[in-house]
Design a protein around this motif. Sequence first.
Motif, PDB file in Angstrom:
ATOM      1  N   ILE A   4       0.888  -1.166   0.000  1.00 20.15           N
ATOM      2  CA  ILE A   4       0.000   0.000   0.000  1.00 20.15           C
ATOM      3  C   ILE A   4       0.918   1.205   0.000  1.00 20.15           C
ATOM      4  O   ILE A   4       1.742   1.350   0.906  1.00 20.15           O
ATOM      5  N   ARG A   5       0.769   2.080  -0.981  1.00 18.50           N
ATOM      6  CA  ARG A   5       1.680   3.229  -1.080  1.00 18.50           C
ATOM      7  C   ARG A   5       0.997   4.494  -0.581  1.00 18.50           C
ATOM      8  O   ARG A   5      -0.115   4.836  -0.996  1.00 18.50           O
ATOM      9  N   VAL A   6       1.690   5.150   0.344  1.00 20.39           N
ATOM     10  CA  VAL A   6       1.102   6.289   1.062  1.00 20.39           C
ATOM     11  C   VAL A   6       1.933   7.544   0.809  1.00 20.39           C
ATOM     12  O   VAL A   6       3.166   7.483   0.798  1.00 20.39           O
ATOM     13  N   ALA A   7       1.258   8.683   0.615  1.00 26.59           N
ATOM     14  CA  ALA A   7       1.953   9.978   0.614  1.00 26.59           C
ATOM     15  C   ALA A   7       1.546  10.723   1.877  1.00 26.59           C
ATOM     16  O   ALA A   7       0.375  10.675   2.285  1.00 26.59           O
ATOM     17  N   ILE A   8       2.496  11.388   2.510  1.00 23.98           N
ATOM     18  CA  ILE A   8       2.193  12.186   3.708  1.00 23.98           C
ATOM     19  C   ILE A   8       2.417  13.655   3.357  1.00 23.98           C
ATOM     20  O   ILE A   8       3.509  14.033   2.918  1.00 23.98           O
ATOM     21  N   LEU A  74      -0.316   5.080  -6.191  1.00 20.27           N
ATOM     22  CA  LEU A  74      -0.462   5.752  -4.896  1.00 20.27           C
ATOM     23  C   LEU A  74      -1.850   5.380  -4.364  1.00 20.27           C
ATOM     24  O   LEU A  74      -2.848   5.534  -5.074  1.00 20.27           O
ATOM     25  N   ASP A  75      -1.907   4.864  -3.138  1.00 18.49           N
ATOM     26  CA  ASP A  75      -3.191   4.369  -2.629  1.00 18.49           C
ATOM     27  C   ASP A  75      -3.842   5.311  -1.630  1.00 18.49           C
ATOM     28  O   ASP A  75      -5.060   5.443  -1.591  1.00 18.49           O
ATOM     29  N   VAL A  76      -3.007   5.950  -0.795  1.00 23.72           N
ATOM     30  CA  VAL A  76      -3.573   6.751   0.304  1.00 23.72           C
ATOM     31  C   VAL A  76      -2.800   8.062   0.423  1.00 23.72           C
ATOM     32  O   VAL A  76      -1.563   8.062   0.354  1.00 23.72           O
ATOM     33  N   VAL A  77      -3.530   9.170   0.607  1.00 24.41           N
ATOM     34  CA  VAL A  77      -2.875  10.451   0.896  1.00 24.41           C
ATOM     35  C   VAL A  77      -3.269  10.869   2.311  1.00 24.41           C
ATOM     36  O   VAL A  77      -4.464  10.994   2.625  1.00 24.41           O
ATOM     37  N   VAL A  78      -2.263  11.044   3.172  1.00 27.76           N
ATOM     38  CA  VAL A  78      -2.490  11.494   4.553  1.00 27.76           C
ATOM     39  C   VAL A  78      -2.154  12.980   4.598  1.00 27.76           C
ATOM     40  O   VAL A  78      -1.037  13.372   4.260  1.00 27.76           O
ATOM     41  N   ILE A 101      -8.302   9.180   1.246  1.00 30.35           N
ATOM     42  CA  ILE A 101      -7.677  10.310   1.955  1.00 30.35           C
ATOM     43  C   ILE A 101      -7.892  10.172   3.462  1.00 30.35           C
ATOM     44  O   ILE A 101      -8.914   9.661   3.920  1.00 30.35           O
ATOM     45  N   ILE A 102      -6.898  10.671   4.193  1.00 30.18           N
ATOM     46  CA  ILE A 102      -6.981  10.712   5.661  1.00 30.18           C
ATOM     47  C   ILE A 102      -6.484  12.088   6.082  1.00 30.18           C
ATOM     48  O   ILE A 102      -5.454  12.553   5.582  1.00 30.18           O
ATOM     49  N   VAL A 125     -13.792   6.117  -3.041  1.00 35.74           N
ATOM     50  CA  VAL A 125     -12.645   6.017  -2.128  1.00 35.74           C
ATOM     51  C   VAL A 125     -13.073   6.413  -0.715  1.00 35.74           C
ATOM     52  O   VAL A 125     -14.140   6.994  -0.528  1.00 35.74           O
ATOM     53  N   GLY A 126     -12.232   6.108   0.253  1.00 34.71           N
ATOM     54  CA  GLY A 126     -12.577   6.349   1.651  1.00 34.71           C
ATOM     55  C   GLY A 126     -12.006   7.645   2.193  1.00 34.71           C
ATOM     56  O   GLY A 126     -11.033   8.186   1.665  1.00 34.71           O
ATOM     57  N   VAL A 127     -12.656   8.131   3.258  1.00 38.80           N
ATOM     58  CA  VAL A 127     -12.186   9.342   3.945  1.00 38.80           C
ATOM     59  C   VAL A 127     -12.021   9.008   5.426  1.00 38.80           C
ATOM     60  O   VAL A 127     -12.981   8.580   6.063  1.00 38.80           O
ATOM     61  N   GLY A 128     -10.829   9.215   5.958  1.00 40.01           N
ATOM     62  CA  GLY A 128     -10.598   9.005   7.384  1.00 40.01           C
ATOM     63  C   GLY A 128     -10.335  10.342   8.055  1.00 40.01           C
ATOM     64  O   GLY A 128      -9.586  11.163   7.529  1.00 40.01           O
TER      65      GLY A 128
END
Length: 408
Positions: A4-8, A74-78, A101-102, A125-128
Motif C-alpha cells: 500500500i503506497r502512502v503519501a504524507i 499511490l493508494d492513500v494520501v495522509v 484520503i486521511i 474512495v474512503g475518507v478518514g
Amino acid sequence: MSSIRVAILGFGTVGEGVYKTIYSHQDKLSKALGKRVEVAAILIKNKNKYKNRGIDNRVLVTDDYEEILKLEKLDVVVEAIVGQEPALTYLQKAIQKGCHIITANKEMFAVHGSKLQDLAMKRGVGVGFEATVAGGVPVIQTLQQLLNINRIKKIEGILNGTSNYILSEMRTNHLSFSEALQAAQEKGYAEADPTNDVEGYDAFYKLMILSEIAFGGKPEWANVPREGITTITEEQIKGAEKLGLRFKLIASIQIVAGEIVGSVRPTLVTESHPLFNIEGVENSVSIEGDIVGRLTLQGPGAGMLPTASAVIEDLIHVVRANHHSLTQFSLKEGVGLVEDADEEGNQNWLMIHPGEAQLTSVPVSVVTETDHHIYLKADEPTITTLRKRNHQASFFEVLGEFQLKKSV
Ligand SMILES: NC(=O)c1ccc[n+]([C@@H]2O[C@H](COP(=O)([O-])OP(=O)(O)OC[C@H]3O[C@@H](n4cnc5c(N)ncnc54)[C@H](OP(=O)(O)O)[C@@H]3O)[C@@H](O)[C@H]2O)c1
C-alpha cells in the motif's frame, strides 16, 4: 508481498509521527492488511529543513504536490498540514486520482468535510478523519459504531487540551490566566499564538465535525455561542471551588425541539459529572445515546504518537474499504431527533455577584438564591437577555447535580 503506497502531506508533529509509526508497526500493519505499507512520498515546504530528519532516501521528498500526483501507484494520501488551503485542494486532487484520503486537519474538515465526503463517495474512495477530533481518543469510530442502532441525544466534551491544562494549572497552582498560559507555552502545550485554543475555535471546529456525524448536520455557525477561557479569573476559579465546582471549556451539541443546538464556553462542572476529573492536557468526550445511556471516553487529545495512532487506525479502515460515512442519520428524515430531557431547552445556570438582579418578565425559574449567587433554570435566549440587563453579574452554565447551599 504487494504494498500500500502512502503519501504524507506535511512533516510536522503529525506527519512525522505517522511516518515513524508506519515503520515501527510494519509487522502489525502487514498482518492487518495482507500488504506492506510503504511511504512513497512526503510533501514539505522547505526541503533543506528536512535533510537530517531520518527520512529513508527511497522516499520522494518534494515541495511540489504535482510530483506526488504523478506517481504511478499511490493508494492513500495522509494530510497533516495546517489551515483550509492548500489542504482542501490537495485532497480534492488526491480523490480525483483515486486515492483514499486521511486528514488530521480539523479546521479544513469542519468547513469542507461533507464536500470531500461527497466527492470521495462518487469516486469510490474512503475518507478518514479520526485524528481531527480529540487526537488519539477514538471518538469518531465509537460514534459510528453507536449510530448503527443508537440515536445520539447529546455530546459534551473537553476537546482542547491546551485550555484544559491552563484551567487545571490556574486551580491547582493558583496562577493567573497569563501565568498558566506561559507555563503551557514552556511545556510546548500552547503555541506562540494561542488564539485558536484559548478562544475556543479549535474546540468549535471539532464540535462541528461531531455534530455532522451524530446528527447529520451542523447548526448555523453564527448561532453557536463560542467563548474562550481568557476572561476567567483566579478569583472566579477559587469561588467555584468553594461551591464544589470546576471550570472546564465544554463543547456541547444536542437536539432541542428539533434543532441542533451547540455551544463552546467555560462551564461549571460538578463532581457528579464525568468531565469533572479531566485534568491537564487530557481530552474527554461524553456521549449520550438513547439505548446505551452515557459513555465517556478519555485520553490524549494531541501529540505525535496519539495522533499517529488515530491516523493509522483510519489507514486500516479505508484500505479495508470500511469507509467512514459522515452522515449516517439525516435530520430531514427525523431519525436523529431525540428531545433533550428538558423539552423547553432550559439549562442550569449560576449567576455570580447578582447585585440587584433584574430577573422580571423573562422565563426564569430560580432554584436557590444566596447573597452572592443565584442558581436558576433558563434557556439560552433568556440568558442573553439577562446578561444585557445585569452587567455586573457573570453567568455560567452548570453541568451535573448541583445544590447551592445557603451558607456559602
Ligand atoms: N499536533 C497535534 O497533536 C495534532 C493533533 C490532531 C490534529 N492536528 C492537526 O494536524 C495538522 C498538522 O498539525 P502539526 O501539529 O503536525 O503541525 P506542524 O507541526 O506545524 O506541521 C505542519 C507541517 O505541514 C507543513 N506544511 C504547512 N503548509 C504546507 C504546505 N502548503 N505544503 C507543504 N507542507 C506544508 C509544515 O512545513 P513547514 O514546517 O516547512 O512550515 C510542517 O511540516 C493540523 O491541521 C493540526 O490541527 C494536530
